[in-house]
Design a protein around this motif. Structure first.
Motif, short mmCIF file in Angstrom:
data_model
loop_
_atom_site.label_atom_id
_atom_site.label_comp_id
_atom_site.label_asym_id
_atom_site.label_seq_id
_atom_site.Cartn_x
_atom_site.Cartn_y
_atom_site.Cartn_z
N ARG A 9 37.55 59.48 75.76
CA ARG A 9 36.63 60.50 76.27
C ARG A 9 37.49 61.60 76.87
O ARG A 9 38.54 61.33 77.43
CB ARG A 9 35.78 59.94 77.41
CG ARG A 9 34.66 59.04 77.02
CD ARG A 9 33.78 58.71 78.24
NE ARG A 9 34.50 58.14 79.36
CZ ARG A 9 34.38 58.52 80.63
NH1 ARG A 9 33.57 59.52 80.97
NH2 ARG A 9 35.06 57.93 81.60
N ILE A 10 37.04 62.84 76.76
CA ILE A 10 37.76 63.94 77.41
C ILE A 10 36.94 64.36 78.62
O ILE A 10 35.79 64.77 78.49
CB ILE A 10 37.93 65.16 76.46
CG1 ILE A 10 38.53 64.72 75.13
CG2 ILE A 10 38.76 66.25 77.13
CD1 ILE A 10 39.93 64.16 75.22
N VAL A 11 37.54 64.24 79.81
CA VAL A 11 36.78 64.47 81.03
C VAL A 11 37.46 65.56 81.87
O VAL A 11 38.69 65.62 81.96
CB VAL A 11 36.68 63.17 81.86
CG1 VAL A 11 35.67 63.33 82.98
CG2 VAL A 11 36.28 62.00 80.97
N ALA A 12 36.64 66.39 82.49
CA ALA A 12 37.16 67.51 83.31
C ALA A 12 37.69 67.00 84.63
O ALA A 12 37.13 66.10 85.25
CB ALA A 12 36.05 68.52 83.55
N SER A 13 38.79 67.62 85.06
CA SER A 13 39.35 67.31 86.37
C SER A 13 40.10 68.54 86.89
O SER A 13 39.96 69.63 86.33
CB SER A 13 40.29 66.10 86.26
OG SER A 13 40.76 65.73 87.55
N ALA A 14 40.87 68.34 87.95
CA ALA A 14 41.65 69.44 88.52
C ALA A 14 42.98 68.89 88.99
O ALA A 14 43.05 67.76 89.46
CB ALA A 14 40.91 70.05 89.71
N CYS A 15 44.02 69.69 88.86
CA CYS A 15 45.34 69.23 89.30
C CYS A 15 45.36 69.15 90.83
O CYS A 15 45.04 70.13 91.50
CB CYS A 15 46.44 70.15 88.81
SG CYS A 15 48.06 69.58 89.37
N PRO A 16 45.77 68.00 91.37
CA PRO A 16 45.72 67.82 92.83
C PRO A 16 47.01 68.24 93.52
O PRO A 16 47.10 68.14 94.74
CB PRO A 16 45.57 66.30 92.96
CG PRO A 16 46.43 65.78 91.83
CD PRO A 16 46.24 66.77 90.69
N HIS A 17 48.00 68.69 92.79
CA HIS A 17 49.33 68.84 93.38
C HIS A 17 49.50 70.17 94.13
O HIS A 17 48.69 71.08 93.99
CB HIS A 17 50.41 68.65 92.31
CG HIS A 17 50.60 67.20 91.99
ND1 HIS A 17 51.30 66.35 92.81
CD2 HIS A 17 50.12 66.44 90.98
CE1 HIS A 17 51.26 65.12 92.30
NE2 HIS A 17 50.55 65.15 91.19
N ASP A 18 50.58 70.23 94.87
CA ASP A 18 50.83 71.35 95.78
C ASP A 18 51.41 72.52 95.00
O ASP A 18 52.59 72.83 95.10
CB ASP A 18 51.80 70.86 96.87
CG ASP A 18 52.00 71.89 97.95
OD1 ASP A 18 51.28 72.90 97.95
OD2 ASP A 18 52.89 71.68 98.81
N CYS A 19 50.57 73.15 94.22
CA CYS A 19 50.96 74.23 93.33
C CYS A 19 49.82 75.23 93.36
O CYS A 19 48.66 74.85 93.26
CB CYS A 19 51.15 73.66 91.92
SG CYS A 19 51.25 74.89 90.62
N PRO A 20 50.12 76.53 93.52
CA PRO A 20 49.04 77.50 93.68
C PRO A 20 48.06 77.57 92.51
O PRO A 20 46.94 78.02 92.67
CB PRO A 20 49.79 78.83 93.81
CG PRO A 20 51.18 78.47 94.18
CD PRO A 20 51.45 77.13 93.59
N SER A 21 48.48 77.11 91.33
CA SER A 21 47.62 77.27 90.16
C SER A 21 46.38 76.39 90.20
O SER A 21 45.31 76.78 89.73
CB SER A 21 48.41 76.97 88.89
OG SER A 21 49.35 77.98 88.64
N THR A 22 46.50 75.16 90.72
CA THR A 22 45.39 74.20 90.72
C THR A 22 44.66 74.25 89.37
O THR A 22 43.48 74.61 89.27
CB THR A 22 44.40 74.46 91.88
OG1 THR A 22 45.16 74.72 93.05
CG2 THR A 22 43.51 73.26 92.12
N CYS A 23 45.35 73.86 88.34
CA CYS A 23 44.83 74.00 86.97
C CYS A 23 43.57 73.18 86.75
O CYS A 23 43.43 72.07 87.28
CB CYS A 23 45.89 73.56 85.97
SG CYS A 23 47.28 74.68 85.88
N ALA A 24 42.68 73.74 85.93
CA ALA A 24 41.52 72.99 85.44
C ALA A 24 42.02 72.10 84.30
O ALA A 24 42.62 72.60 83.34
CB ALA A 24 40.46 73.96 84.94
N LEU A 25 41.78 70.80 84.42
CA LEU A 25 42.35 69.84 83.49
C LEU A 25 41.30 69.22 82.59
O LEU A 25 40.11 69.15 82.94
CB LEU A 25 43.05 68.71 84.26
CG LEU A 25 44.13 69.12 85.27
CD1 LEU A 25 44.71 67.87 85.95
CD2 LEU A 25 45.23 69.93 84.60
N GLU A 26 41.77 68.74 81.46
CA GLU A 26 40.96 67.86 80.60
C GLU A 26 41.79 66.59 80.40
O GLU A 26 42.92 66.65 79.92
CB GLU A 26 40.68 68.54 79.27
CG GLU A 26 39.73 69.71 79.44
CD GLU A 26 39.52 70.51 78.17
OE1 GLU A 26 40.24 70.25 77.18
OE2 GLU A 26 38.66 71.39 78.18
#
Ligand code: SF4
Length: 696
Positions: free
Chosen positions: A8-25
């Motif tokens: 399954r491909i599920v949406a998430s967000a990068c939790p790390h200490d980086c200004p981008s906070t990428c939207a993840l799949e």
């Protein structure tokens, strides 16, 4: 991993200490297994691109070395000898030790210590609910943002700037003091798009020829801590050459005539010996800025990690106000968007229970605090008990020798809630296994763009791992701490926080994956005035009253009233002929990812880059083991000859675990914890050191 099963491909967000906070799949194979992680194509900032270390996150989640059971120390402090203990017994032990510390010295003897190992609000900041409810010592979070945020806010009046997606619509992108290729790859996505689609130029300002500098049309290579001089010289040229927008200056800024007069003596010939950068390069930079209306200044954190870092950030942020670049789409300045989110975290942090009389301790000075420095303890009791979540101070904090001495104290109880056996966990009395971001629910703010994102729980954690929220609530029950937040689930906390902040509900966020919080063009470009009461950008800020919300414990120091080179850095001297910066490595993120095999293989070993002309008189050859030292201690690592630095500058990309160094001393043995003016912070890139080749 069963690759025959379709994930399954599920949406998430990068939790790390980086200004981008990428939207993840995230690929999810079953209740326990993830696969590849990708960037969401339809998120306008992530635009389908994430860094390689997060793309291979399965390596971290399914790492065989993850902590999966609570552990109790059985050997000497720091020996790394532990035996399993049941969760209930472990939590009882923490409560017993905290109560004992409180009875002996008062509640301030307990110090909950945390930081940005996860940037999720529930899991990162919930520890504050416990400390408020119990009146434990507070935590002044100085280690990262203080200098940079203060310097930017000094000019604009609040922490927000031009929409970062506008970089793609710019004709000149200036990437200043951030190696975006290593630390926030998305900046490069938008900057290179501007180059491809509009023929935009990219200027990078940095202290070594890193990946970002190599991609720039004009790399401006300077010495660490001299950005203020560079900014002054650029503005000198703009005024001198009639490139200052006087209509804009008169309308939107506080002291333009004073600034112009002040800069008369601060041209490229003045700045060149300070920065080490040829005057012709400074002229070329100024010409590009002066001739390009749509000039976007993307100002990073790196150059603020210096004793004069606040003044340097402010000086760099002033350039866009001199040219009036803020007027144009694709123009202006940006550092972070904290002010646009107006998040009400009072429930998560239990702010209603906060007692302002409780002391706040400086995160960066943990070494001095744990070794009993009276000033660092603010005249209060010793710290005798620590609860640590999401951070690894034994590797990350400055003045590492002092930090280690503190952690080695027999009368200090340390509980570390962690994902791996970090340098800090090694020193703990009790180690609790923690979940990773795909194993719990949380929300995240993308300060380097403009999104609020949801990171839902996708899989079950391995073994007996528990989330930060679970541990905090379980401890609250044992310690008699009362607050409604302890009875809520993470999802309830997220839902109520969103509603209190005016961002809808969890259900809506879940359906939409993220919220675009970008203000309108006029607001983001301050066309209706800057955020000071008179609407004027400050060339001449009143430093002690700069409206930085975390201002605390002001450092008394006479900061320059107008942009300048503020000469308070640790300049090289006869005994310490080099200046060392500890810049971020591409495959690590602070001390995270130092456990994953691919990151370790790509980074190789701890090294220090040294200019060949500096190495030759010391008979140092490429690959030699050298010792770096100063009054704080010594570090042994390998030399790498590299001509992409100014003479006298050393770069040690970090942050390696201490055990990766020949004698177990990490690079922060050399860095100082003396607070940066005006509101504290650590000058990680501002160290004078000597270098010696190790005798065979
Ligand atoms: S670039 Fe930054 S935010 Fe994006 S995936 Fe990598 S670490 Fe996370």
């Amino acid at each position: 991993m069963n690759q025959t099963v379709r994930p399954r491909i599920v949406a998430s967000a990068c939790p790390h200490d980086c200004p981008s906070t990428c939207a993840l799949e995230v690929e999810v194979f079953d209740r326990h297994t993830i696969g590849r992680v990708r960037g969401a194509e339809d998120n306008a900032y992530t635009a389908g691109v994430i860094c390689a270390k997060v793309a291979r996150y399965a390596e971290r989640v399914h790492h065989p070395d993850r902590l999966t059971r609570p552990l109790r120390r059985t050997g000497a402090k720091g020996s790394g000898q532990f035996a399993p203990i049941a969760w209930d017994d472990a939590l009882d032990l923490v409560a017993e030790q905290f109560d004992r510390a409180e009875q002996a010295h008062g509640s301030e003897a307990v110090w909950p210590y945390y930081y940005a190992g996860t940037m999720g609000f529930v899991m990162r900041d919930g520890i504050n609910r416990l400390r408020h409810a119990k009146k434990y010592s507070g935590f002044h979070s100085t280690i990262c943002v203080n200098p940079a945020w203060t310097g930017f806010i000094a000019g604009t009046g609040k922490l927000a700037g031009t929409d970062p997606r506008e970089m793609a619509k710019s004709d000149l992108v200036v990437i200043w003091g951030t190696n975006a290729v290593n630390t926030q790859v998305n900046v490069m996505t938008h900057a290179t798009r501007a180059r491809k689609e509009r023929g935009a130029k990219i200027v990078a300002v940095d202290i070594y020829m890193n990946g970002t500098m190599r991609q720039a049309d004009l790399p401006v290579l300077i010495r660490p801590g001299t950005d203020g001089a560079l900014a002054c010289a650029v503005m000198h040229c703009l005024f001198r050459d009639g490139r200052a927008d006087w209509d804009y200056l008169n309308r939107y800024t506080d002291a333009p005539h004073e600034l112009a007069e002040h800069l008369r003596t601060r041209g490229p010939e003045w700045a060149s010996p300070i920065t080490g950068c040829p005057a012709a390069t400074i002229e070329a930079f100024a010409r590009l800025v002066g001739e390009t209306k749509r000039a976007y200044f993307r100002l990073g954190y790196g150059f603020s990690r210096s004793r004069n870092g606040v003044a340097n950030m402010h000086a760099a942020s002033c350039i866009a106000a001199v040219t009036g670049a803020w007027r144009y789409e694709g123009g202006g300045a940006f550092h972070h968007n904290d002010a646009i989110f107006h998040l009400d975290k009072s429930l998560i942090e239990g702010k209603d229970a906060a007692d302002p009389s409780i002391r706040m301790l400086d995160q960066s000075r943990i070494g001095a605090i744990l070794t009993g420095d009276k000033d660092a303890l603010r005249g209060g009791p010793p710290v005798n008990a620590l609860l640590i979540q999401n951070t690894n101070p034994v590797a990350v904090a400055p003045e590492q020798d002092a930090v280690k001495r503190g952690f080695a104290r027999d009368d200090l109880f340390v509980c570390v809630h962690e994902q791996f056996m970090t340098d800090t966990a090694q020193f703990a009395d009790l180690v609790l296994p923690a979940t990773m971001f795909v194993e719990h629910d949380d929300i995240y703010l993308a300060g380097g763009s403009q999104y609020l994102l949801l990171g839902p729980k996708l899989i079950e954690p391995p073994g007996e791992c528990r989330s930060n929220h679970d541990v905090i609530c379980a401890l609250a029950r044992r310690l008699g701490a009362e607050h409604p937040g302890f009875a809520m689930t993470p999802r309830q906390l997220i839902d109520l926080t969103l509603q209190k902040s005016g961002w809808g509900t969890l259900a809506e966020l879940e359906a939409n994956r993220w919220i675009d919080c970008q203000p309108d063009f006029a607001t983001a470009h301050y066309l209706d005035g800057f955020a000071y009461p008179d609407g004027k950008f400050r060339f001449k800020p009143d430093w002690p009253t700069v409206p930085f919300s975390r201002a605390h414990g002001t450092v008394r120091s006479a900061m320059p009233s107008l942009p300048d080179h503020w000469d308070v850095i640790e300049e090289a001297d006869t005994e310490h002929p080099f200046r060392l910066a500890t810049s971020p490595a591409r495959d690590f993120l602070n001390s995270s990812f130092t456990e994953t095999p691919t990151s370790l293989a790509k980074e190789g070993r701890p090294e220090v880059m040294i200019h060949p002309d500096d190495a030759a008189p010391l008979a140092v050859a490429d690959g030699d083991v050298v010792t770096l030292g100063n009054r704080r201690g010594t570090v042994r690592l390998h030399a790498r000859l590299f001509d992409g630095v100014r003479r006298g500058v050393l770069i040690a990309e970090s942050l390696w675990p201490n055990k990766a160094y020949a004698d177990g001393r990490g690079i922060n043995t050399l860095t100082g914890a003396d607070p940066i003016a005006p509101f504290g912070g650590a000058a990680f890139h501002d160290n004078k050191v000597w270098l010696r080749k190790l005798a065979h």
